[in-house]
Design a protein around this motif. Structure first.
Motif, PDB file in Angstrom:
ATOM      1  N   GLY A   1       0.827  -1.203   0.000  1.00 33.75           N
ATOM      2  CA  GLY A   1       0.000   0.000   0.000  1.00 33.75           C
ATOM      3  C   GLY A   1       0.856   1.246   0.000  1.00 33.75           C
ATOM      4  O   GLY A   1       2.027   1.220   0.398  1.00 33.75           O
ATOM      5  N   THR A   2       0.254   2.351  -0.460  1.00 31.25           N
ATOM      6  CA  THR A   2       0.997   3.609  -0.552  1.00 31.25           C
ATOM      7  C   THR A   2       0.797   4.510   0.658  1.00 31.25           C
ATOM      8  O   THR A   2       1.500   5.498   0.794  1.00 31.25           O
ATOM      9  CB  THR A   2       0.551   4.386  -1.804  1.00 31.25           C
ATOM     10  N   GLY A   3      -0.161   4.191   1.510  1.00 32.73           N
ATOM     11  CA  GLY A   3      -0.458   5.061   2.642  1.00 32.73           C
ATOM     12  C   GLY A   3      -1.369   6.214   2.267  1.00 32.73           C
ATOM     13  O   GLY A   3      -1.596   7.120   3.072  1.00 32.73           O
ATOM     14  N   LEU A   4      -1.897   6.199   1.031  1.00 35.83           N
ATOM     15  CA  LEU A   4      -2.766   7.275   0.566  1.00 35.83           C
ATOM     16  C   LEU A   4      -4.216   6.822   0.399  1.00 35.83           C
ATOM     17  O   LEU A   4      -5.085   7.636   0.073  1.00 35.83           O
ATOM     18  CB  LEU A   4      -2.258   7.813  -0.782  1.00 35.83           C
ATOM     19  N   GLY A   5      -4.463   5.535   0.595  1.00 36.06           N
ATOM     20  CA  GLY A   5      -5.785   4.979   0.323  1.00 36.06           C
ATOM     21  C   GLY A   5      -6.907   5.650   1.078  1.00 36.06           C
ATOM     22  O   GLY A   5      -7.894   6.097   0.482  1.00 36.06           O
ATOM     23  N   LEU A   6      -6.777   5.765   2.397  1.00 34.98           N
ATOM     24  CA  LEU A   6      -7.845   6.353   3.200  1.00 34.98           C
ATOM     25  C   LEU A   6      -7.986   7.850   2.950  1.00 34.98           C
ATOM     26  O   LEU A   6      -9.092   8.397   3.057  1.00 34.98           O
ATOM     27  CB  LEU A   6      -7.602   6.086   4.687  1.00 34.98           C
ATOM     28  N   ALA A   7      -6.885   8.517   2.618  1.00 35.00           N
ATOM     29  CA  ALA A   7      -6.967   9.943   2.277  1.00 35.00           C
ATOM     30  C   ALA A   7      -7.784  10.126   1.003  1.00 35.00           C
ATOM     31  O   ALA A   7      -8.622  11.040   0.909  1.00 35.00           O
ATOM     32  CB  ALA A   7      -5.565  10.530   2.109  1.00 35.00           C
ATOM     33  N   ILE A   8      -7.566   9.251   0.020  1.00 34.43           N
ATOM     34  CA  ILE A   8      -8.341   9.313  -1.225  1.00 34.43           C
ATOM     35  C   ILE A   8      -9.803   8.981  -0.951  1.00 34.43           C
ATOM     36  O   ILE A   8     -10.712   9.628  -1.486  1.00 34.43           O
ATOM     37  CB  ILE A   8      -7.739   8.358  -2.273  1.00 34.43           C
ATOM     38  N   VAL A   9     -10.038   7.967  -0.114  1.00 30.60           N
ATOM     39  CA  VAL A   9     -11.407   7.589   0.254  1.00 30.60           C
ATOM     40  C   VAL A   9     -12.144   8.782   0.865  1.00 30.60           C
ATOM     41  O   VAL A   9     -13.292   9.079   0.511  1.00 30.60           O
ATOM     42  CB  VAL A   9     -11.393   6.407   1.242  1.00 30.60           C
ATOM     43  N   LYS A  10     -11.489   9.472   1.781  1.00 25.83           N
ATOM     44  CA  LYS A  10     -12.107  10.624   2.438  1.00 25.83           C
ATOM     45  C   LYS A  10     -12.504  11.693   1.429  1.00 25.83           C
ATOM     46  O   LYS A  10     -13.617  12.242   1.484  1.00 25.83           O
ATOM     47  CB  LYS A  10     -11.141  11.214   3.463  1.00 25.83           C
ATOM     48  N   HIS A  11     -11.625  11.997   0.480  1.00 19.27           N
ATOM     49  CA  HIS A  11     -11.916  13.041  -0.503  1.00 19.27           C
ATOM     50  C   HIS A  11     -13.030  12.612  -1.446  1.00 19.27           C
ATOM     51  O   HIS A  11     -13.853  13.447  -1.855  1.00 19.27           O
ATOM     52  CB  HIS A  11     -10.648  13.389  -1.286  1.00 19.27           C
ATOM     53  N   ILE A  12     -13.076  11.334  -1.811  1.00 13.60           N
ATOM     54  CA  ILE A  12     -14.153  10.864  -2.688  1.00 13.60           C
ATOM     55  C   ILE A  12     -15.498  10.978  -1.983  1.00 13.60           C
ATOM     56  O   ILE A  12     -16.488  11.449  -2.554  1.00 13.60           O
ATOM     57  CB  ILE A  12     -13.891   9.407  -3.122  1.00 13.60           C
TER      58      ILE A  12
END
Length: 362
Positions: free
Chosen positions: A306-317
């Motif tokens: 994982g890149t560590g950006l998954g949940l940040a992207i989820v939040k913005h979506i």
């Protein structure tokens, strides 16, 4: 009562004149005519002196301060009209209140800027670290090959595959950063359409069944009798959200556990929850898990990828869909990620679905 400079000067002049003539009345040899002249003279001189003092020295300086604040004020600073300021019983207090509000808001902005500066430094450090790992690894494999290991066919193929995997990880990281940046700037628009979240979740279960089988984790949808769950959403982005949440639940849940996607139907919204029965997230990390590159257990996260950006992207979506995502977690009892989406149909009316499709196409 409105206390203007003239009214204040009038009152003070009358009081000063009254006090002066009262004292003079006890002096021997002072007659009524003299008292009258003194009273008039004292009243007039006191009136103009006080008026000058209040209007020139106080009120005009207050107006200068007020104009200065007007030059500095921001849109969120609600200044009272100048005429109202003059009519106030205590214009200095009014001005002081305005300055206090202004300073308080400026202090909040300064505190927010300090937080953003700290976040920026942490983000740059995290980005540097995330880029450094795959780059250095690929660089090491390639230089080893150039230094002579290329002659060994087995070593050459193995090292090239490892270098390729690290470069693939770097490519995924760059793409995630680009997507996140575009979402934050609003460059990516949501293509809202009719989406069956039940079918979408089942499709993701199929994609992740091998990973789940390796950890002996069962994937379920609740309630069991659901046949469809229609919402208004961007299908591609919502697939990205569910894939990330379900995959995280599988990776970080307990072996032999279960992952449940639960749909709770309301009047206007569908509440969607992704729940696991893993070790949970410590309370001190709950407020930060949606930050970019934030990891609860960095060593464990690295092992799982994982890149560590998954949940940040989820939040913005989710935010782009006009709603928010929440997380609840208890140690050793698992974690639950929950968000709402606007309900599309009250039932399974095909005419309504056709109507919505025609509206979105137009």
């Amino acid at each position: 009562m409105s206390l203007s400079p003239r009214f204040i000067a009038l009152i003070l002049a009358f009081i000063i004149s009254l006090i002066t003539t009262t004292f003079l009345a006890f002096v021997e040899g002072v007659n009524t005519s003299m008292l009258f002249v003194v009273a008039i003279a004292c009243f007039i001189s006191s009136f103009f002196l006080v008026l000058y003092t209040i209007d020139i020295i106080v009120f005009r300086e207050v107006n200068k301060m007020y104009r200065t604040i007007h030059k500095l004020k921001m849109k969120d600073f609600n200044m009272v009209p100048r005429k109202r300021l003059i009519r106030e019983s205590n214009p200095l207090k009014t001005l002081n209140d305005e300055i206090f509000v202004y300073v308080s808001k400026k202090q909040k902005e300064i505190d927010e800027l300090k937080k953003l500066e700290l976040f920026r430094r942490e983000f740059l450090a995290d980005v540097s670290h995330e880029f450094k790992t795959p780059i250095f690894a690929a660089q090491g494999f390639i230089h080893t090959l150039l230094d002579g290991a290329m002659d060994d066919e087995n070593v050459r193929e193995r090292f090239l595959r490892k270098a390729a995997r690290n470069l693939d990880s770097l490519d995924v990281l760059v793409k995630d950063l680009l997507v996140l940046s575009q979402m934050e700037t609003g460059d990516i628009k949501m293509n809202i359409e009719a989406v069956d979240m039940l079918q979408l979740s089942l499709n993701i279960f199929g994609r992740l069944e091998n990973i789940a089988a390796d950890r002996n984790i069962s994937l379920k949808v609740k309630p069991d009798d659901l046949t469809e769950v229609w919402v208004k959403a961007d299908q591609d982005r919502m697939q990205q959200v569910m894939l990330n949440l379900i995959e995280n639940a599988i990776k970080y849940g307990n072996e032999g556990g279960k992952v449940i996607v639960h749909f709770n139907t309301g009047k206007k919204y569908i509440e969607i929850s992704v729940r696991d029965n893993g070790p949970g997230i410590p309370p001190e990390h709950l407020t930060r898990i949606f930050e970019r590159f934030y990891r609860v257990d960095k060593s464990r996260s690295k092992e799982r990828g994982g890149t560590g950006l998954g949940l940040a992207i989820v939040k913005h979506i989710i935010n782009a869909h006009g709603t928010k995502i929440a997380v609840m977690s208890k140690p050793d009892k698992g974690s639950t990620f929950t968000f709402k989406l606007e309900k599309l149909f009250q039932g399974t009316d095909a005419e309504n679905e056709e109507s919505f499709t025609s509206q979105t196409n137009s």
